[in-house]
Each structure stands twice: as C-alpha cells, then as structure tokens.
Scaffold this motif. Structure first.
Motif, PDB file in Angstrom:
ATOM      1  N   ASN A  47      32.884  48.112  38.507  1.00 23.03           N
ATOM      2  CA  ASN A  47      33.378  47.662  39.894  1.00 23.03           C
ATOM      3  C   ASN A  47      32.661  46.360  40.501  1.00 23.03           C
ATOM      4  OD1 ASN A  47      35.992  48.580  40.483  1.00 23.03           O
ATOM      5  ND2 ASN A  47      35.169  50.649  41.023  1.00 23.03           N
ATOM      6  N   ALA A  50      32.700  43.252  38.314  1.00 20.87           N
ATOM      7  CA  ALA A  50      34.186  42.610  38.314  1.00 20.87           C
ATOM      8  C   ALA A  50      34.454  42.072  39.574  1.00 20.87           C
ATOM      9  CB  ALA A  50      35.120  43.628  37.864  1.00 20.87           C
ATOM     10  N   ASP A  53      33.159  38.538  38.865  1.00 21.67           N
ATOM     11  CA  ASP A  53      33.784  37.662  37.802  1.00 21.67           C
ATOM     12  C   ASP A  53      35.215  38.744  37.546  1.00 21.67           C
ATOM     13  OD1 ASP A  53      34.515  36.279  36.081  1.00 21.67           O
ATOM     14  OD2 ASP A  53      32.752  36.602  34.649  1.00 21.67           O
ATOM     15  N   THR A  54      36.457  38.153  38.169  1.00 23.55           N
ATOM     16  CA  THR A  54      37.376  39.024  38.238  1.00 23.55           C
ATOM     17  C   THR A  54      38.088  38.892  36.922  1.00 23.55           C
ATOM     18  OG1 THR A  54      38.782  37.331  39.435  1.00 23.55           O
ATOM     19  CG2 THR A  54      37.767  38.959  40.710  1.00 23.55           C
ATOM     20  N   ASP A  55      38.036  37.737  36.245  1.00 24.88           N
ATOM     21  CA  ASP A  55      38.546  37.828  34.810  1.00 24.88           C
ATOM     22  C   ASP A  55      37.545  37.883  33.695  1.00 24.88           C
ATOM     23  OD1 ASP A  55      37.213  35.402  35.195  1.00 24.88           O
ATOM     24  OD2 ASP A  55      38.696  34.256  34.733  1.00 24.88           O
ATOM     25  N   THR A  80      40.010  44.196  35.236  1.00 28.15           N
ATOM     26  CA  THR A  80      39.967  42.590  35.049  1.00 28.15           C
ATOM     27  C   THR A  80      41.077  41.867  34.623  1.00 28.15           C
ATOM     28  OG1 THR A  80      38.936  40.737  33.916  1.00 28.15           O
ATOM     29  CG2 THR A  80      39.174  42.992  32.792  1.00 28.15           C
TER      30      THR A  80
END
Length: 457
Positions: A47, A50, A53-55, A80
C-alpha cells in the motif's frame, strides 16, 4: 526518487515512506505473494509503495506450484494500474467471484507466465466457466460444477461448455431451468454427452423426442442426464417393449408412448403372462397401444398370451400379420371376443378351439373379423341352442357350420327333457357326425322313456 532495479515490497515501502520523497520504481516490485497480501487484504508495505507509484509493475515470485488464494491475487492485481505477473506455476483456488477478479477482471487481474491450475470452489455459469477455462496458462477445475439454463449451455454451439470440459472432463453440470420447461431429448443428450460427470436436470421438465433421442437422453450411459424432479417424457415413434421399459424405468420420469409399442409376441408375453418389460412400460402408460408385429404366418400362438396382452392395456392391441392361434374356448373368447381382453386381427388368420364350445361361444368366435375357425372340440349345448323346433339350426350354430363345414361334432347335452325326433333328424342333416345324449325322445304322439339314449349319425 527513481529506483532502477527491482525491489521487494518492504524495500519499496521503506523508500516510499521517506518524508518529502516521491518514489518511482522503474523495474517494479518482485516479491512472494505472502509479502504482498494476506487473507484477501493488501500488505501495508505494498500500500505504501503503490501510494507513490500507482502504476508500478509487480512480479509475484514464489517458486513453482505454490498455493495462491484468488482473493490475495485479486487485491494485488487491484493495488496498481500496472501489470501484475505471476512468474512461476501457481495452484490458484477460490470462489468464482475471486477467481474471476484475479484472472479476468481488467482492474484486478494478474497475468500467468507459466501453466497453472485454478480450482473454483462454488458453482459457475457456463459463461463464467468458459471465460476461466479459456485463459492462457490456466487449467481449471470446477469443484461444484456448472449450473445454468439449457439455452445458455447450448449457446454458440455449446462453445463455453466445450471450453469447460476441455479443462475439466468430468465436470458436473446442472440444468437449472424453472419447473415446467420443455427441453427436447436431443438437446439434453447433447449436454449429457459433453462430460463424463453427472448432468442433472434440476427441476420438473416436459421432455419430448423420438425413441432414439429419448434413449440417448435418459438411458445411454455416455449421453444421459439425471432427472432431479418428477418429469414427463413423451416418446414419438413406436418402441419395443425393452426400449419402453428402459425409459419407463428412469427415476422420476413418467413416460407416454405416443405411437405405442411394436414388438414380437415373445417379447410381450409368455406362458399366459405379459413380460417384465411390458409390465414396466405399462406402469407408466396404461393406455398404450400395442402391435404384435411378428412376420406372418406366426405359428403356435397361444390364445392365453394374446389374452394377457389384450387385458394389460386399455389401448388397442393388434396382431399385424397372419397368425395360427389355438387355445381352449375360454382363452380364445378372451383373446378375440371379450372387450376388456381382446386383440384385433389385421390379417386373415386361423383359430383352433381345443375344447367344446357352446353355440353362443362358437358364434362369437366365428364373428371375429379375419379369423377362420376350427372347432376341434366340437359344440356341446342344449337342443334349443342348436335347433329351432320344427325349423332349422339356430343362427349361432349356423355361423359355426359356415366356419367349420359339416365335419363338426355336436353334443346335445340337455340334462333332461323331451327332444323331437324330427328336430334331431333336421340337425343331423347339417352334420356328417352328430352325437346326442338325452333322456327321452318323442316320435309323433308316441313317447318312449329311456334313461340315456345316444344317437350317432
């Protein structure tokens, strides 16, 4: 902060949680599933990572054949917008919702890099099962089987069920249409033949089809379905006794044989009783019509067998071809005359009556269409039933004589009384042989009294 090489979830989280640092992980995360999620919940490290860095790309790196809960895979896949890959072989398990989310749903799916298995715990629709079984690198097992409508199972040439059984050859299938649905037997056997597992029609059905189609749907092991509730079966085309019995013996099926039974005599009756097969068939359809279809001439037909068949059904019983029938008067009468037990002769046949008949019995048998009768035991009756006083033979005896000719033994069996010699003489005139027993004979006005007097002409 841009990290060039792969990190574990813990390593990535440590960087991502640095104050005033926004981390980017160029090569992504490589870690075991247990470090990424547990119990269907994303690990706090993932968590945190991500969140920066969401992707981020994630590779689940457990060794080959590791056990993976679909619920854990789906939450990692949903953590993600990047690609989540399962690097090695996995043994995935879960309910249909979790497996679908883990392997199919775009927002949460993972990609399998090697051939893996997926075990689905609850029942699936055929579309759900086909979608999972059709995935690359997945061999699926459907523990609770497929549960869907017959229409859905047959859709697109049964493409989805074919995908399911390609993965799980013995999958159980439940056809779940509402009570009262009207499947064709051909469609049922199509689904029945798709799997080596059990196919069940869950609710009451009104099934119809030809003999071959119904047999395939309900009897033949490789293609049959099992009825889960009391259902009706309408069979078009004539059945043999064995075919009809096999269908009638199907659990929870009540069969109607629209075109009746057509079979040889030995398959229908023997020794004066109907066969077991015919008994079972009649248990479902008590009004079925029956055709005895032996090639003619059928020899040595016991009238008792015909009587047994005729009396077993309230439907018509026909003897299709020429027959040579024999039996005692009572059996022949039951077989050919009595409404409740008779059969109908469709082709000219012969009848031999072995014992003596009364004039009425003999006449009734003589009246049977397409029957030529021989009265081997002759006629035994009272004089009034044989000869109309001062006139001629009775109508009934006349019918018998028309059948047999003059070579007929006739016994006048009055227990007592007076016979006119002129009547005896008139009766004799119609016969080559007459045997009469009486107690007295009147000659004109003379009366001779004797205890027993026999005339043989």
């Amino acid at each position: 902060v841009t990290v060039a090489d792969a990190v574990t979830a813990a390593e990535g989280a440590a960087i991502a949680t640095v104050t005033n640092a926004a981390a980017s992980f160029t090569t992504g995360v490589v870690d075991a599933l247990g470090n990424l999620s547990s119990g269907g919940t994303v690990n706090s490290n993932l968590n945190a990572l991500a969140g920066d860095d969401t992707d981020v790309a994630i590779a689940i790196s457990d060794a080959d054949n590791f056990a993976a809960e679909a619920a854990d895979l789906k939450v990692v896949g949903g953590a993600t917008t990047g690609t989540v890959t399962v690097t090695n072989q996995a043994a995935i398990s879960g309910n249909i919702a979790d497996v679908t989310a883990a392997l199919i749903t775009d927002a949460s799916k993972v990609v399998l890099s090697k051939a893996s298995t997926a075990t689905v715990a609850d029942a699936v629709t055929v579309k759900q099962g086909g979608d999972i079984a059709g995935l690359a690198n997945v061999t699926a097992t459907f523990t609770a089987g497929v549960n869907d409508s017959l229409t859905a199972l047959l859709a697109d040439g049964a493409a989805n069920i074919d995908k399911v059984v390609a993965d799980h050859a013995s999958v159980a299938i439940a056809i779940n249409d509402a009570a009262g649905h009207t499947p064709t037997a051909a469609n049922l056997s199509t689904i029945g033949g798709k799997t080596s597992g059990t196919v069940t029609v869950e609710n009451a059905a009104a099934i119809s089809g030809s003999v071959a189609e119904v047999t395939a749907a309900l009897v033949t092991d490789l293609t049959k379905v099992v009825l889960g509730d009391a259902s009706t079966v309408t069979v078009s085309g004539a059945v043999t006794a064995k075919q009809g019995a096999d269908i009638a013996n199907v659990a929870k099926a009540t069969a109607t044989f629209s075109n009746g039974v057509a079979d040889t005599l030995d398959k229908l009756a023997a020794s004066g009783a109907i066969t077991t097969d015919l008994t079972h068939l009649l248990g479902d359809d008590a009004t079925v019509t029956i055709t005895i279809n032996d090639a003619g001439p059928l020899k040595d037909v016991d009238a008792a067998d015909l009587k047994a068949i005729g009396g077993a059904t309230s439907g018509a019983v026909n003897v299709a071809n020429a027959a040579e029938i024999d039996g005692a008067a009572a059996e022949v009468t039951a077989a050919l005359v009595d409404a409740e037990t008779k059969v109908v002769l469709d082709t000219a046949s012969t009848v031999s009556v072995s014992d003596a008949v009364t004039a009425k019995q003999g006449a009734d048998i003589a009246d049977v269409a397409d029957a030529t009768v021989t009265y081997s035991g002759g006629v035994a009756d009272a004089m009034t039933s044989l000869y109309d006083t001062g006139s001629d033979v009775t109508t009934n005896l006349g019918k018998i004589l028309t059948e047999s000719g003059a070579a007929l033994a006739v016994t006048v069996n009055d227990a007592s009384g007076t016979l006119l010699a002129t009547d005896l003489s008139g009766l004799q005139g119609h016969l080559k042989m007459q045997y009469s027993t009486c107690t007295s004979i009147r000659y004109g006005r003379r009366f001779n009294s004797i205890s027993t007097y026999a005339y043989v002409f």
